[in-house]
Write a protein that holds these residues in place. Structure first.
Motif, PDB file in Angstrom:
ATOM      1  N   LEU A 292      12.139   3.901  -7.582  1.00 22.25           N
ATOM      2  CA  LEU A 292      12.214   3.321  -8.923  1.00 22.25           C
ATOM      3  C   LEU A 292      13.054   2.054  -8.850  1.00 22.25           C
ATOM      4  O   LEU A 292      14.269   2.102  -8.663  1.00 22.25           O
ATOM      5  CB  LEU A 292      12.832   4.321  -9.901  1.00 22.25           C
ATOM      6  CG  LEU A 292      12.109   5.676 -10.012  1.00 22.25           C
ATOM      7  CD1 LEU A 292      12.845   6.600 -10.974  1.00 22.25           C
ATOM      8  CD2 LEU A 292      10.657   5.491 -10.443  1.00 22.25           C
ATOM      9  N   THR A 293      12.403   0.926  -8.975  1.00 20.44           N
ATOM     10  CA  THR A 293      13.088  -0.362  -8.879  1.00 20.44           C
ATOM     11  C   THR A 293      12.348  -1.369  -9.749  1.00 20.44           C
ATOM     12  O   THR A 293      11.115  -1.303  -9.859  1.00 20.44           O
ATOM     13  CB  THR A 293      13.137  -0.853  -7.419  1.00 20.44           C
ATOM     14  OG1 THR A 293      13.917  -2.055  -7.324  1.00 20.44           O
ATOM     15  CG2 THR A 293      11.754  -1.119  -6.864  1.00 20.44           C
TER      16      THR A 293
ATOM     17  N   GLY B  74       7.686 -13.050  -8.331  1.00 19.36           N
ATOM     18  CA  GLY B  74       8.569 -13.897  -7.559  1.00 19.36           C
ATOM     19  C   GLY B  74       9.637 -13.144  -6.805  1.00 19.36           C
ATOM     20  O   GLY B  74      10.377 -13.740  -6.017  1.00 19.36           O
ATOM     21  N   ASP B  75       9.746 -11.807  -6.995  1.00 21.28           N
ATOM     22  CA  ASP B  75      10.747 -11.055  -6.255  1.00 21.28           C
ATOM     23  C   ASP B  75      10.219 -10.747  -4.851  1.00 21.28           C
ATOM     24  O   ASP B  75       9.198 -11.282  -4.421  1.00 21.28           O
ATOM     25  CB  ASP B  75      11.145  -9.773  -7.002  1.00 21.28           C
ATOM     26  CG  ASP B  75       9.986  -8.783  -7.163  1.00 21.28           C
ATOM     27  OD1 ASP B  75       8.956  -8.961  -6.476  1.00 21.28           O
ATOM     28  OD2 ASP B  75      10.111  -7.851  -7.971  1.00 21.28           O
ATOM     29  N   ALA B  76      10.936  -9.893  -4.119  1.00 23.24           N
ATOM     30  CA  ALA B  76      10.555  -9.613  -2.731  1.00 23.24           C
ATOM     31  C   ALA B  76       9.152  -9.029  -2.622  1.00 23.24           C
ATOM     32  O   ALA B  76       8.509  -9.127  -1.571  1.00 23.24           O
ATOM     33  CB  ALA B  76      11.567  -8.647  -2.116  1.00 23.24           C
TER      34      ALA B  76
ATOM     35  N   SER C 288       3.407  -3.464  -7.391  1.00 19.86           N
ATOM     36  CA  SER C 288       3.735  -2.144  -6.863  1.00 19.86           C
ATOM     37  C   SER C 288       2.984  -1.855  -5.572  1.00 19.86           C
ATOM     38  O   SER C 288       3.487  -1.118  -4.713  1.00 19.86           O
ATOM     39  CB  SER C 288       3.429  -1.066  -7.909  1.00 19.86           C
ATOM     40  OG  SER C 288       2.095  -1.165  -8.366  1.00 19.86           O
ATOM     41  N   ASP C 289       1.804  -2.425  -5.400  1.00 19.04           N
ATOM     42  CA  ASP C 289       1.066  -2.228  -4.154  1.00 19.04           C
ATOM     43  C   ASP C 289       1.846  -2.778  -2.963  1.00 19.04           C
ATOM     44  O   ASP C 289       1.907  -2.158  -1.891  1.00 19.04           O
ATOM     45  CB  ASP C 289      -0.300  -2.926  -4.222  1.00 19.04           C
ATOM     46  CG  ASP C 289      -1.316  -2.159  -5.056  1.00 19.04           C
ATOM     47  OD1 ASP C 289      -0.962  -1.072  -5.548  1.00 19.04           O
ATOM     48  OD2 ASP C 289      -2.445  -2.640  -5.211  1.00 19.04           O
ATOM     49  N   LEU C 290       2.426  -3.964  -3.130  1.00 21.90           N
ATOM     50  CA  LEU C 290       3.209  -4.559  -2.052  1.00 21.90           C
ATOM     51  C   LEU C 290       4.471  -3.747  -1.784  1.00 21.90           C
ATOM     52  O   LEU C 290       4.874  -3.564  -0.633  1.00 21.90           O
ATOM     53  CB  LEU C 290       3.568  -6.003  -2.400  1.00 21.90           C
ATOM     54  CG  LEU C 290       2.411  -6.999  -2.449  1.00 21.90           C
ATOM     55  CD1 LEU C 290       2.916  -8.398  -2.769  1.00 21.90           C
ATOM     56  CD2 LEU C 290       1.658  -7.021  -1.122  1.00 21.90           C
TER      57      LEU C 290
ATOM     58  N   GLY D 236       7.633 -11.223   0.840  1.00 25.64           N
ATOM     59  CA  GLY D 236       8.974 -11.671   0.494  1.00 25.64           C
ATOM     60  C   GLY D 236       9.190 -13.164   0.667  1.00 25.64           C
ATOM     61  O   GLY D 236      10.299 -13.654   0.445  1.00 25.64           O
ATOM     62  N   ARG D 237       8.152 -13.908   1.055  1.00 22.12           N
ATOM     63  CA  ARG D 237       8.294 -15.358   1.229  1.00 22.12           C
ATOM     64  C   ARG D 237       7.283 -16.086   0.361  1.00 22.12           C
ATOM     65  O   ARG D 237       6.193 -15.588   0.093  1.00 22.12           O
ATOM     66  CB  ARG D 237       8.083 -15.744   2.700  1.00 22.12           C
ATOM     67  CG  ARG D 237       9.221 -15.322   3.594  1.00 22.12           C
ATOM     68  CD  ARG D 237       8.954 -15.636   5.048  1.00 22.12           C
ATOM     69  NE  ARG D 237       8.539 -17.014   5.286  1.00 22.12           N
ATOM     70  CZ  ARG D 237       8.432 -17.548   6.506  1.00 22.12           C
ATOM     71  NH1 ARG D 237       8.714 -16.827   7.564  1.00 22.12           N
ATOM     72  NH2 ARG D 237       8.039 -18.784   6.654  1.00 22.12           N
TER      73      ARG D 237
END
Length: 413
Positions: free
Chosen positions: A82-83, A88-90, A95-97, A346-347
């Motif tokens: 749970l986050t 644009g975040d990591a 959610s798939d990533l 993440g990039r």
């Protein structure tokens, strides 16, 4: 708008998202800081429940322990993450990533059920399961959010219910039942407090009819737009997660024999080459020497693949007409068929990498290409290109995609 109307919109949106995600279904690190996915995976080694500090109030430590106990009692390989997810975040808000990144960084595991935050609906959950759909996790988790009893449930209670439904193993049935109940409550005669046919032209009955007509139309429009966008992405698609190459796919001893044969053949070709007619002979000789050194000291598949890449570099130098290098994701796939853009997890920037046809097809279809794994300083199994470039010639060079393998070898030294 009535509560029932809101639930109809949410249900239809969820169905639309399911359709969208089924239409198609990591960078070369220069530092030692663990990635967001790695930090979560590390935490999951001690508890099956990971809760970001921003959710600590919604799911306090006491509830986290209860969830962990609940999961252990099921006897299933369930993990909860749970986050918050934002564009644009990591994980680029997807959610798939998130699921793919966490799964690839967990210890060796054949079976895994993952329940994560939903990037599109902050108070909702997504379910994932590998390698198959034995526990119908995706539908089970989706069903939890549409049950009447969960209408005003907390995130902790919703997660607990999702765990229960996964353990029950009837996700498809529970999802269909939940959708059927929602369909009944969306009927215009039940959507408001007034009686059917009361004559009110602006009451909740009209809202119900509007929902039945407009929301599906909007959904179809969005789906068509999404399909057009997917068709237009002929390169550089996002990758949900990466799949590690296994020993079954590439037996180390077989690869060693192959590397020995190719290095030997390169040596014979350099000795037979006409000095005057081979302007790049010295480059070929250097590649041959480097390949032999790497082969002699090879400690595993990444080094053996490096010897193959150096041998390829040497042969290209001899011919004077170099082609594409070996496949970036898995050099054991052989020479690449094309170059394409790829954005590591993440990039924001994209890398121009050479890929074989198999990996190119996977990227095009938004599937996970098979990557060659390596071991980082902490003994974790990671994609080879996530090893710091300063200590890995193969991460630095991408086996020829980012720079010549020999240049990467010099850099790592």
């Amino acid at each position: 708008m009535s509560t029932d109307a809101k639930r109809v919109i949410t249900a239809l949106a969820a169905l639309l998202l399911t359709a969208l995600t089924t239409t198609g279904t990591a960078g070369a690190a220069d530092g030692g800081t663990p990635s967001a996915g790695q930090r979560i995976a590390n935490a999951l080694r001690t508890s099956p429940v990971y809760v970001d500090e921003s959710y600590a109030e919604a799911v306090p430590p006491s509830r986290q322990r209860q969830l962990a106990d609940r999961i252990r009692r099921t006897g299933l390989p369930i993990k909860v993450v749970l986050t918050p997810l934002t564009k644009g975040d990591a994980f680029d808000g997807e959610s798939d990533l998130l699921a793919g990144a966490v799964r690839d960084r967990l210890p060796e595991r054949r079976d895994l059920v993952l329940i994560t935050s939903d990037g599109d609906f902050p108070d909702s959950l997504q379910g994932y399961e590998w390698p198959g759909d034995t526990h119908q996790a995706r539908r089970a988790v989706a069903a939890a959010g549409f049950l009447d009893e969960m209408r005003d449930a907390s995130l902790a209670d919703l997660t607990a219910k999702a765990v229960d439904l996964v353990a029950e193993g009837k996700g498809e049935q529970r999802y269909d039942e939940a959708m059927s109940d929602l369909g009944g409550s969306a009927h215009p005669t039940r959507s408001g407090s007034g009686a059917a046919g009361s004559g009110s032209g602006s009451g909740s009955g009209m809202t119900g009819w509007w929902l039945l007509i407009a929301v599906p139309a909007l959904a179809l429009t969005a789906l068509a737009t999404r399909a057009a966008l997917l068709r237009s992405r002929t390169s550089s698609p996002a990758v949900a997660h990466l799949v590690f190459a296994t020993a079954r796919a590439a037996d180390e001893e077989q690869v060693r024999r192959r590397a020995e044969a190719e290095v030997l053949a390169l040596g014979e070709a350099t000795r037979a080459a006409d000095v005057a007619a081979t302007p790049n002979l010295q480059q070929a000789l250097d590649a041959y020497a480097a390949a032999g050194t790497v082969l002699d000291g090879a400690r595993g598949l990444p080094d053996l693949a490096g010897a193959l890449a150096l041998a390829q570099e040497g042969r290209d130098a001899l011919t004077g007409s170099p082609g594409l290098p070996l496949c970036f994701f898995n050099p054991l796939h052989g020479r690449a068929a094309l170059r394409t853009g790829w954005r590591p997890l993440g990039r924001r920037d994209r890398l121009d990498v050479a890929v074989c046809q198999e990996c190119a097809d996977a990227l095009r279809d938004r599937r996970a290409p098979e990557v060659l794994p390596d071991t980082d300083e902490d003994g974790r199994r990671v994609p080879y290109f996530e090893v710091p470039a300063g200590r890995s010639a193969w991460a630095a060079s991408g086996y020829g995609s980012l720079m010549p393998p020999s240049a990467g070898l010099a850099r790592a030294r």
